[in-house]
Design a protein around this motif. Structure first.
Motif, PDB file in Angstrom:
ATOM      1  N   PHE A 151       0.806  -1.217   0.000  1.00  0.00           N
ATOM      2  CA  PHE A 151       0.000   0.000   0.000  1.00  0.00           C
ATOM      3  C   PHE A 151       0.847   1.279   0.000  1.00  0.00           C
ATOM      4  O   PHE A 151       1.994   1.298   0.429  1.00  0.00           O
ATOM      5  N   ASP A 152       0.247   2.361  -0.508  1.00  0.00           N
ATOM      6  CA  ASP A 152       0.873   3.694  -0.480  1.00  0.00           C
ATOM      7  C   ASP A 152       2.261   3.720  -1.109  1.00  0.00           C
ATOM      8  O   ASP A 152       3.222   4.207  -0.509  1.00  0.00           O
ATOM      9  N   ASN A 153       2.344   3.203  -2.326  1.00  0.00           N
ATOM     10  CA  ASN A 153       3.559   3.321  -3.123  1.00  0.00           C
ATOM     11  C   ASN A 153       3.181   3.974  -4.454  1.00  0.00           C
ATOM     12  O   ASN A 153       2.179   4.683  -4.524  1.00  0.00           O
ATOM     13  N   ALA A 154       3.980   3.740  -5.487  1.00  0.00           N
ATOM     14  CA  ALA A 154       3.686   4.311  -6.811  1.00  0.00           C
ATOM     15  C   ALA A 154       3.567   3.189  -7.840  1.00  0.00           C
ATOM     16  O   ALA A 154       3.977   3.332  -8.989  1.00  0.00           O
ATOM     17  N   LEU A 155       2.990   2.077  -7.421  1.00  0.00           N
ATOM     18  CA  LEU A 155       2.913   0.904  -8.282  1.00  0.00           C
ATOM     19  C   LEU A 155       1.831   1.051  -9.355  1.00  0.00           C
ATOM     20  O   LEU A 155       0.704   1.450  -9.061  1.00  0.00           O
ATOM     21  N   THR A 156       2.179   0.712 -10.579  1.00  0.00           N
ATOM     22  CA  THR A 156       1.200   0.707 -11.667  1.00  0.00           C
ATOM     23  C   THR A 156       0.817  -0.719 -12.044  1.00  0.00           C
ATOM     24  O   THR A 156      -0.129  -0.931 -12.791  1.00  0.00           O
ATOM     25  N   THR A 157       1.534  -1.682 -11.512  1.00  0.00           N
ATOM     26  CA  THR A 157       1.218  -3.079 -11.762  1.00  0.00           C
ATOM     27  C   THR A 157       1.831  -3.948 -10.674  1.00  0.00           C
ATOM     28  O   THR A 157       2.767  -3.533  -9.983  1.00  0.00           O
ATOM     29  N   ILE A 158       1.265  -5.139 -10.511  1.00  0.00           N
ATOM     30  CA  ILE A 158       1.802  -6.121  -9.572  1.00  0.00           C
ATOM     31  C   ILE A 158       2.092  -7.389 -10.370  1.00  0.00           C
ATOM     32  O   ILE A 158       1.202  -7.901 -11.056  1.00  0.00           O
ATOM     33  N   PRO A 159       3.315  -7.882 -10.336  1.00  0.00           N
ATOM     34  CA  PRO A 159       3.672  -9.057 -11.134  1.00  0.00           C
ATOM     35  C   PRO A 159       2.780 -10.267 -10.830  1.00  0.00           C
ATOM     36  O   PRO A 159       2.416 -10.502  -9.679  1.00  0.00           O
ATOM     37  N   ASN A 160       2.432 -11.010 -11.867  1.00  0.00           N
ATOM     38  CA  ASN A 160       1.636 -12.222 -11.684  1.00  0.00           C
ATOM     39  C   ASN A 160       2.324 -13.203 -10.751  1.00  0.00           C
ATOM     40  O   ASN A 160       1.676 -13.938 -10.009  1.00  0.00           O
ATOM     41  N   SER A 161       3.658 -13.217 -10.806  1.00  0.00           N
ATOM     42  CA  SER A 161       4.404 -14.152  -9.959  1.00  0.00           C
ATOM     43  C   SER A 161       4.157 -13.889  -8.479  1.00  0.00           C
ATOM     44  O   SER A 161       4.234 -14.803  -7.654  1.00  0.00           O
ATOM     45  N   LEU A 210       1.203  12.176   6.868  1.00  0.00           N
ATOM     46  CA  LEU A 210       0.297  12.555   7.941  1.00  0.00           C
ATOM     47  C   LEU A 210      -0.913  13.287   7.385  1.00  0.00           C
ATOM     48  O   LEU A 210      -2.051  13.037   7.780  1.00  0.00           O
ATOM     49  N   LYS A 211      -0.678  14.200   6.404  1.00  0.00           N
ATOM     50  CA  LYS A 211      -1.789  14.935   5.793  1.00  0.00           C
ATOM     51  C   LYS A 211      -2.734  13.976   5.072  1.00  0.00           C
ATOM     52  O   LYS A 211      -3.959  14.100   5.141  1.00  0.00           O
ATOM     53  N   MET A 212      -2.145  12.991   4.382  1.00  0.00           N
ATOM     54  CA  MET A 212      -2.954  12.014   3.667  1.00  0.00           C
ATOM     55  C   MET A 212      -3.852  11.242   4.638  1.00  0.00           C
ATOM     56  O   MET A 212      -5.040  11.038   4.370  1.00  0.00           O
ATOM     57  N   CYS A 213      -3.286  10.844   5.782  1.00  0.00           N
ATOM     58  CA  CYS A 213      -4.063  10.108   6.768  1.00  0.00           C
ATOM     59  C   CYS A 213      -5.159  10.975   7.379  1.00  0.00           C
ATOM     60  O   CYS A 213      -6.270  10.514   7.632  1.00  0.00           O
ATOM     61  N   GLN A 214      -4.834  12.264   7.606  1.00  0.00           N
ATOM     62  CA  GLN A 214      -5.828  13.177   8.159  1.00  0.00           C
ATOM     63  C   GLN A 214      -6.967  13.394   7.174  1.00  0.00           C
ATOM     64  O   GLN A 214      -8.141  13.481   7.564  1.00  0.00           O
ATOM     65  N   LEU A 240      -9.611   4.438  12.968  1.00  0.00           N
ATOM     66  CA  LEU A 240     -10.152   5.344  11.957  1.00  0.00           C
ATOM     67  C   LEU A 240      -9.316   5.443  10.713  1.00  0.00           C
ATOM     68  O   LEU A 240      -9.798   5.815   9.659  1.00  0.00           O
ATOM     69  N   THR A 241      -8.015   5.150  10.774  1.00  0.00           N
ATOM     70  CA  THR A 241      -7.162   5.236   9.596  1.00  0.00           C
ATOM     71  C   THR A 241      -6.190   4.068   9.614  1.00  0.00           C
ATOM     72  O   THR A 241      -5.964   3.457  10.660  1.00  0.00           O
ATOM     73  N   PRO A 242      -5.578   3.778   8.448  1.00  0.00           N
ATOM     74  CA  PRO A 242      -4.580   2.699   8.419  1.00  0.00           C
ATOM     75  C   PRO A 242      -3.360   2.988   9.251  1.00  0.00           C
ATOM     76  O   PRO A 242      -2.541   2.133   9.473  1.00  0.00           O
ATOM     77  N   ASN A 243      -3.209   4.244   9.696  1.00  0.00           N
ATOM     78  CA  ASN A 243      -2.009   4.613  10.457  1.00  0.00           C
ATOM     79  C   ASN A 243      -2.402   5.209  11.802  1.00  0.00           C
ATOM     80  O   ASN A 243      -1.871   6.220  12.228  1.00  0.00           O
ATOM     81  N   SER A 244      -3.384   4.603  12.439  1.00  0.00           N
ATOM     82  CA  SER A 244      -3.777   5.052  13.759  1.00  0.00           C
ATOM     83  C   SER A 244      -2.619   4.876  14.725  1.00  0.00           C
ATOM     84  O   SER A 244      -1.710   4.100  14.502  1.00  0.00           O
ATOM     85  N   THR A 245      -2.690   5.601  15.844  1.00  0.00           N
ATOM     86  CA  THR A 245      -1.617   5.526  16.830  1.00  0.00           C
ATOM     87  C   THR A 245      -1.428   4.101  17.326  1.00  0.00           C
ATOM     88  O   THR A 245      -2.375   3.438  17.726  1.00  0.00           O
TER      89      THR A 245
END
Length: 256
Positions: A151-161, A210-214, A240-245
């Protein structure tokens, strides 16, 4: 001058390290040096290389040395929420490793060592919140992998492998610029796609993360005012978020 001094971080002595050894839930020895303001890998801990688990998360490390290979008994390695820009090739020698968390760093695809594919006993791998624009297809060699966080990267594809790994049960590729989410899910029909929860403290996130999570929290708060409709998706009302305390007691929240 004062600023330069501040960047040296806390000096970890062998005595401090020995006092930081804990017994994990399954009886293993865990060296917990998380949240200690460490900026450079403390070489003194090489004398404690027989530990089963090593936690260096939530520090300010930029590099892990090749001497990490001395930790041959290591089963669990947590490096999340540092400033790592690369990993050493020597990480591939840790053949007993089943858990590796390098989430929330500054890793790029270029600096992801090919030797990761040597970790044949790895069950859980978290690469979320980095700067990856692709995933090496060679990770398909990790046949024992059960869970992977992308999650939260710059991936445009995930290899089938990777998507078709035989034992993969959970794959989180949320918030990546994948061109066709539907197509991605069709290829991952054997994977139970869930909203994986990898927890870090707000203070450990960079300003943009942090801004993205907010922003995500604000969206969720708005949804609360809308009449709920039946949903089959799992709900996590207390998170509430994927990066809660994160809880201070890591035994309560870390992936097992």
């Amino acid at each position: 001058k004062g600023k330069a001094k501040g960047q040296k971080g806390k000096k970890i002595t062998l005595k401090i390290a020995k006092n930081s050894i804990r017994i994990s839930f399954d009886g293993g020895r865990r060296l917990d040096l998380s949240k200690m303001g460490i900026t450079t890998f403390p070489n003194c801990i090489l004398k404690l290389a027989d530990v089963d688990e090593l936690d260096l998360s939530r520090n300010m490390l930029k590099k892990i040395p090749s001497s990490i290979e001395k930790f041959q008994k290591l089963r669990w390695l947590d490096l999340h929420s540092n400033q790592l820009e690369e990993l050493p090739k020597a990480i591939g020698t840790l053949q007993n490793l089943f858990y590796l968390n390098i989430c929330n760093n500054k890793l790029t695809t270029k600096n992801l060592p090919e030797e990761l594919n040597l970790l044949r006993n790895l069950r859980i791998l978290n690469l979320g919140l980095n700067c990856l624009d692709s995933i090496p297809s060679s990770l398909g060699a990790l046949k024992e992998l059960n869970e992977i966080g992308l999650f939260d990267n710059a991936l445009t594809t995930i290899p089938n492998s990777v998507k078709k790994l035989p034992k993969l049960k959970k794959l989180n590729a949320k918030r990546n610029p994948l061109p066709d989410t539907t197509e991605q899910e069709e290829h991952a029909d054997s994977v139970k796609r869930t909203e994986m929860l990898y927890l870090v403290q707000d203070k450990d996130l960079c300003s943009s993360c942090l801004k993205m999570c907010q922003d995500e929290r604000d969206k969720l708060n708005k949804l609360k005012n809308v009449t709920p409709s039946p949903s089959k998706k799992p709900s996590f009302p207390l998170l509430l978020t994927p990066n809660s305390t994160a809880k201070d007691n890591q035994e309560e929240w870390r992936l097992r």
